[in-house]
Write a protein that holds these residues in place. Structure first.
Motif, PDB file in Angstrom:
ATOM      1  N   GLU A 110       0.704  -1.313   0.496  1.00 52.15           N
ATOM      2  CA  GLU A 110      -0.623  -0.062  -0.593  1.00 52.15           C
ATOM      3  C   GLU A 110       0.847   1.644   0.077  1.00 52.15           C
ATOM      4  OE1 GLU A 110      -2.603  -0.617   3.290  1.00 52.15           O
ATOM      5  OE2 GLU A 110      -4.606  -0.352   1.757  1.00 52.15           O
ATOM      6  N   GLU A 111       1.722   1.076   1.099  1.00 48.97           N
ATOM      7  CA  GLU A 111       2.820   2.517   0.701  1.00 48.97           C
ATOM      8  C   GLU A 111       3.423   3.026  -0.464  1.00 48.97           C
ATOM      9  OE1 GLU A 111       4.908   5.699   2.679  1.00 48.97           O
ATOM     10  OE2 GLU A 111       2.727   4.511   3.207  1.00 48.97           O
ATOM     11  N   LEU A 112       4.034   1.425  -1.146  1.00 47.20           N
ATOM     12  CA  LEU A 112       4.853   1.712  -1.899  1.00 47.20           C
ATOM     13  C   LEU A 112       4.160   2.615  -2.973  1.00 47.20           C
ATOM     14  CD1 LEU A 112       7.238  -2.015  -2.125  1.00 47.20           C
ATOM     15  CD2 LEU A 112       7.671   0.946  -2.192  1.00 47.20           C
ATOM     16  N   HIS A 113       2.783   1.890  -3.136  1.00 45.68           N
ATOM     17  CA  HIS A 113       1.736   1.866  -4.511  1.00 45.68           C
ATOM     18  C   HIS A 113       1.724   3.697  -4.079  1.00 45.68           C
ATOM     19  CE1 HIS A 113      -1.945   2.162  -7.226  1.00 45.68           C
ATOM     20  NE2 HIS A 113      -1.917   1.834  -6.361  1.00 45.68           N
ATOM     21  N   HIS A 114       1.067   4.152  -3.119  1.00 45.19           N
ATOM     22  CA  HIS A 114       0.604   4.766  -2.581  1.00 45.19           C
ATOM     23  C   HIS A 114       2.130   6.309  -2.641  1.00 45.19           C
ATOM     24  CE1 HIS A 114      -0.768   9.153  -0.446  1.00 45.19           C
ATOM     25  NE2 HIS A 114      -0.218   9.286  -0.100  1.00 45.19           N
ATOM     26  N   ASN A 115       3.153   5.760  -2.880  1.00 45.60           N
ATOM     27  CA  ASN A 115       4.464   7.097  -3.274  1.00 45.60           C
ATOM     28  C   ASN A 115       4.623   6.352  -4.556  1.00 45.60           C
ATOM     29  OD1 ASN A 115       4.627   7.563  -0.810  1.00 45.60           O
ATOM     30  ND2 ASN A 115       6.630   6.091  -0.291  1.00 45.60           N
ATOM     31  N   GLY A 116       3.693   5.600  -5.600  1.00 44.90           N
ATOM     32  CA  GLY A 116       4.024   5.269  -6.736  1.00 44.90           C
ATOM     33  C   GLY A 116       5.127   4.947  -7.339  1.00 44.90           C
ATOM     34  N   THR A 117       6.058   3.871  -6.219  1.00 44.67           N
ATOM     35  CA  THR A 117       5.822   2.856  -6.687  1.00 44.67           C
ATOM     36  C   THR A 117       5.798   1.908  -6.958  1.00 44.67           C
ATOM     37  OG1 THR A 117       7.612   3.865  -5.212  1.00 44.67           O
ATOM     38  CG2 THR A 117       8.109   1.560  -6.106  1.00 44.67           C
ATOM     39  N   LYS A 118       6.566   1.069  -7.833  1.00 47.04           N
ATOM     40  CA  LYS A 118       5.331  -0.260  -8.663  1.00 47.04           C
ATOM     41  C   LYS A 118       6.396  -1.067  -7.850  1.00 47.04           C
ATOM     42  CE  LYS A 118       4.395   0.928 -13.503  1.00 47.04           C
ATOM     43  NZ  LYS A 118       4.722   0.772 -14.317  1.00 47.04           N
ATOM     44  N   SER A 119       5.461  -2.462  -7.668  1.00 48.90           N
ATOM     45  CA  SER A 119       6.288  -3.525  -6.486  1.00 48.90           C
ATOM     46  C   SER A 119       5.889  -5.075  -7.358  1.00 48.90           C
ATOM     47  CB  SER A 119       5.567  -3.517  -4.794  1.00 48.90           C
ATOM     48  OG  SER A 119       4.096  -3.419  -4.905  1.00 48.90           O
ATOM     49  N   ILE A 120       6.516  -5.934  -6.702  1.00 51.60           N
ATOM     50  CA  ILE A 120       7.204  -7.229  -6.765  1.00 51.60           C
ATOM     51  C   ILE A 120       7.247  -7.686  -5.796  1.00 51.60           C
ATOM     52  CG2 ILE A 120       8.417  -9.129  -8.063  1.00 51.60           C
ATOM     53  CD1 ILE A 120       9.850  -7.071 -10.440  1.00 51.60           C
ATOM     54  N   LEU A 121       6.628  -8.413  -5.044  1.00 52.71           N
ATOM     55  CA  LEU A 121       6.291  -9.606  -4.259  1.00 52.71           C
ATOM     56  C   LEU A 121       6.725 -11.295  -4.806  1.00 52.71           C
ATOM     57  CD1 LEU A 121       3.229  -8.995  -2.644  1.00 52.71           C
ATOM     58  CD2 LEU A 121       5.608  -7.651  -2.421  1.00 52.71           C
ATOM     59  N   LEU A 122       7.970 -11.489  -3.869  1.00 48.85           N
ATOM     60  CA  LEU A 122       8.952 -13.148  -3.907  1.00 48.85           C
ATOM     61  C   LEU A 122       8.479 -13.924  -3.627  1.00 48.85           C
ATOM     62  CD1 LEU A 122      10.387 -10.925  -5.819  1.00 48.85           C
ATOM     63  CD2 LEU A 122      11.978 -11.854  -5.573  1.00 48.85           C
ATOM     64  N   THR A 123       7.434 -14.726  -3.534  1.00 45.54           N
ATOM     65  CA  THR A 123       8.084 -15.708  -2.452  1.00 45.54           C
ATOM     66  C   THR A 123       9.559 -16.706  -2.376  1.00 45.54           C
ATOM     67  OG1 THR A 123       7.467 -17.494  -4.856  1.00 45.54           O
ATOM     68  CG2 THR A 123       5.484 -17.099  -3.310  1.00 45.54           C
ATOM     69  N   ALA A 124       9.646 -17.014  -1.015  1.00 42.06           N
ATOM     70  CA  ALA A 124      10.824 -17.023  -1.213  1.00 42.06           C
ATOM     71  C   ALA A 124      11.218 -19.035  -1.377  1.00 42.06           C
ATOM     72  CB  ALA A 124      12.021 -17.430   0.243  1.00 42.06           C
ATOM     73  N   PRO A 125      12.445 -19.411  -2.549  1.00 41.44           N
ATOM     74  CA  PRO A 125      12.483 -20.643  -2.664  1.00 41.44           C
ATOM     75  C   PRO A 125      13.568 -21.032  -1.628  1.00 41.44           C
ATOM     76  CG  PRO A 125      13.912 -19.216  -4.279  1.00 41.44           C
ATOM     77  CD  PRO A 125      12.783 -18.014  -2.824  1.00 41.44           C
TER      78      PRO A 125
END
Length: 396
Positions: free
Chosen positions: A289-304
């Motif tokens: 939410e914070e990243l989106h609010h700042n105009g930053t795209k985000s990629i979430l990784l699942t930990a292998p």
């Protein structure tokens, strides 16, 4: 009366000599530590000042000598009970630092760090290669220079392993020459989503991030031997106590003598993790939410991991990170599933590294023996995986 005066003088001289010998021992120990570079050179000035007390006392009258006897006793006892034990512990490189809640491995990691009021621990900016923010990497230029695109990596020791540097090199070698990519690592061993939430709030906007890559989970689902991360960082009092313990080896030894039996007992019965799953979900959700609010795209990784193919290493259990092997595997799957659920609800991207790597025929070569951290081949693979994902999703 003369006999009493002679006795007083004799007693004074004996204590004075003992005082000189004890402080000479401290002075030699301090000098060795200064030569080793373990303490600042200025610290050695303290000892001559204390030693100068003797000739000063000798210049006073007999009555003052007798009165000063009690101060010699006080200084001598302080030296014997505090100074010499403290310097002795430093000479043998004893350490039992506060801050890192990482099973029985905590104090192996904590020697690297300094206490931090918000994050609990980070690197000292005085270490080679560490920037003023307390993370490995070059100094960050604020505001962001023109034609620079910044990618921030938030995570734990896996993200700290520097696949970000490999990705940065690939991006700069294979994309538009007018744009320069910077990959900034905000990751430290032992960090959980607790720290991740704080880091995003503190640095994503300041660094003017274009993209953020987020990967937590391991430390979140390890056992909380000293309380959850929220409980562990209990404000100003806890921080000041950690600062005192950080600077005093005697306090560290006291802490070890008290904490070790407690931790052993907790290890046997605890099933509380550092970041409970509902809190983990909330932390990751708030980060996106914070990243989106700042105009930053985000990629979430699942930990292998290679746990699914090779099993869980013995040290995971013996170090008190998980109750048993089944719990280690099931918790890891459960926390990765939370990441997938969040992506379905949030305006962010999912790079399901766990699922992708689990489908490989021989994933073992991508990991070290612990099944968690990446081998050199694994670092190159992760950089390549993220690079391809960014191309496919038009994030470059």
């Amino acid at each position: 009366m003369l006999g009493k005066s002679q006795d007083a003088i004799s007693e004074y001289k004996n204590i004075r000599n003992f005082y000189l010998v004890s402080f000479l021992v401290s002075f030699i120990m301090l000098f060795i530590l200064v030569c080793k570079g373990d303490i600042p050179v200025l610290s050695i000035i303290i000892m001559p000042i204390l030693l100068l007390a003797i000739p000063i006392f000798n210049k006073t009258s007999l009555i003052l000598k007798y009165l000063n006897l009690k101060w010699l006793i006080v200084f001598t006892m302080l030296n014997l009970l505090i100074m010499i034990p403290e310097l002795s512990l430093r000479l043998v490189n004893f350490s039992y630092e506060p801050g890192v809640d990482y099973g029985n491995l905590a104090h192996r990691f904590s020697r690297l760090f300094i206490p931090d009021k918000r994050l609990m621990w980070k690197y000292s900016p005085d270490l080679p290669g560490v920037n003023s923010y307390g993370f490995y990497g070059p100094e960050i230029v604020i505001p962001k220079p023109p034609n620079v695109r910044r990618i921030l990596f938030f995570g734990d020791s896996c993200a700290e392993q520097n696949y970000a540097r490999i990705l940065e090199k690939s991006l700069n070698n294979n994309t538009n020459s007018d744009i320069r990519f910077e990959c900034l690592i905000f990751a430290i061993a032992g960090y959980s989503s607790y720290q991740g939430k704080i880091l995003v709030e503190d640095y994503a906007k300041v660094c003017e991030a274009d993209l953020a890559i987020v990967c937590y989970g391991w430390n979140d689902h390890w056992l909380a031997l000293n309380g959850t991360d929220d409980e562990h960082c209990s404000g100003e009092t806890s921080y000041l106590a950690n600062i005192l313990i950080h600077h005093s080896k005697i306090l560290q030894l006291t802490r070890k003598l008290i904490a070790d039996p407690i931790e052993i007992n907790r290890q046997k019965v605890s099933n509380i993790v550092r970041v409970p799953i509902n809190k983990y979900k909330d932390n990751i959700y708030r980060m996106t939410e914070e990243l989106h609010h700042n105009g930053t795209k985000s990629i979430l990784l699942t930990a292998p991991t290679s746990f699914y193919h090779n099993g869980v290493p013995d040290y995971i259990i013996s170090s008190g990170l998980a109750i048993d092997r089944n719990a280690a595997v099931s918790k890891h799957r459960e926390y990765n599933e939370i990441v997938r659920d969040i992506v379905s609800d949030q305006n962010c991207y999912l790079l399901d590294a766990e699922a992708i790597i689990s489908q490989l025929e021989k994933p073992d070569s991508l990991f070290l023996k612990d099944g968690i951290h990446y081998s050199p081949a694994g670092l190159n693979y992760m950089a390549s995986l993220i690079y391809s994902f960014m191309i496919e999703n038009h994030l470059i």
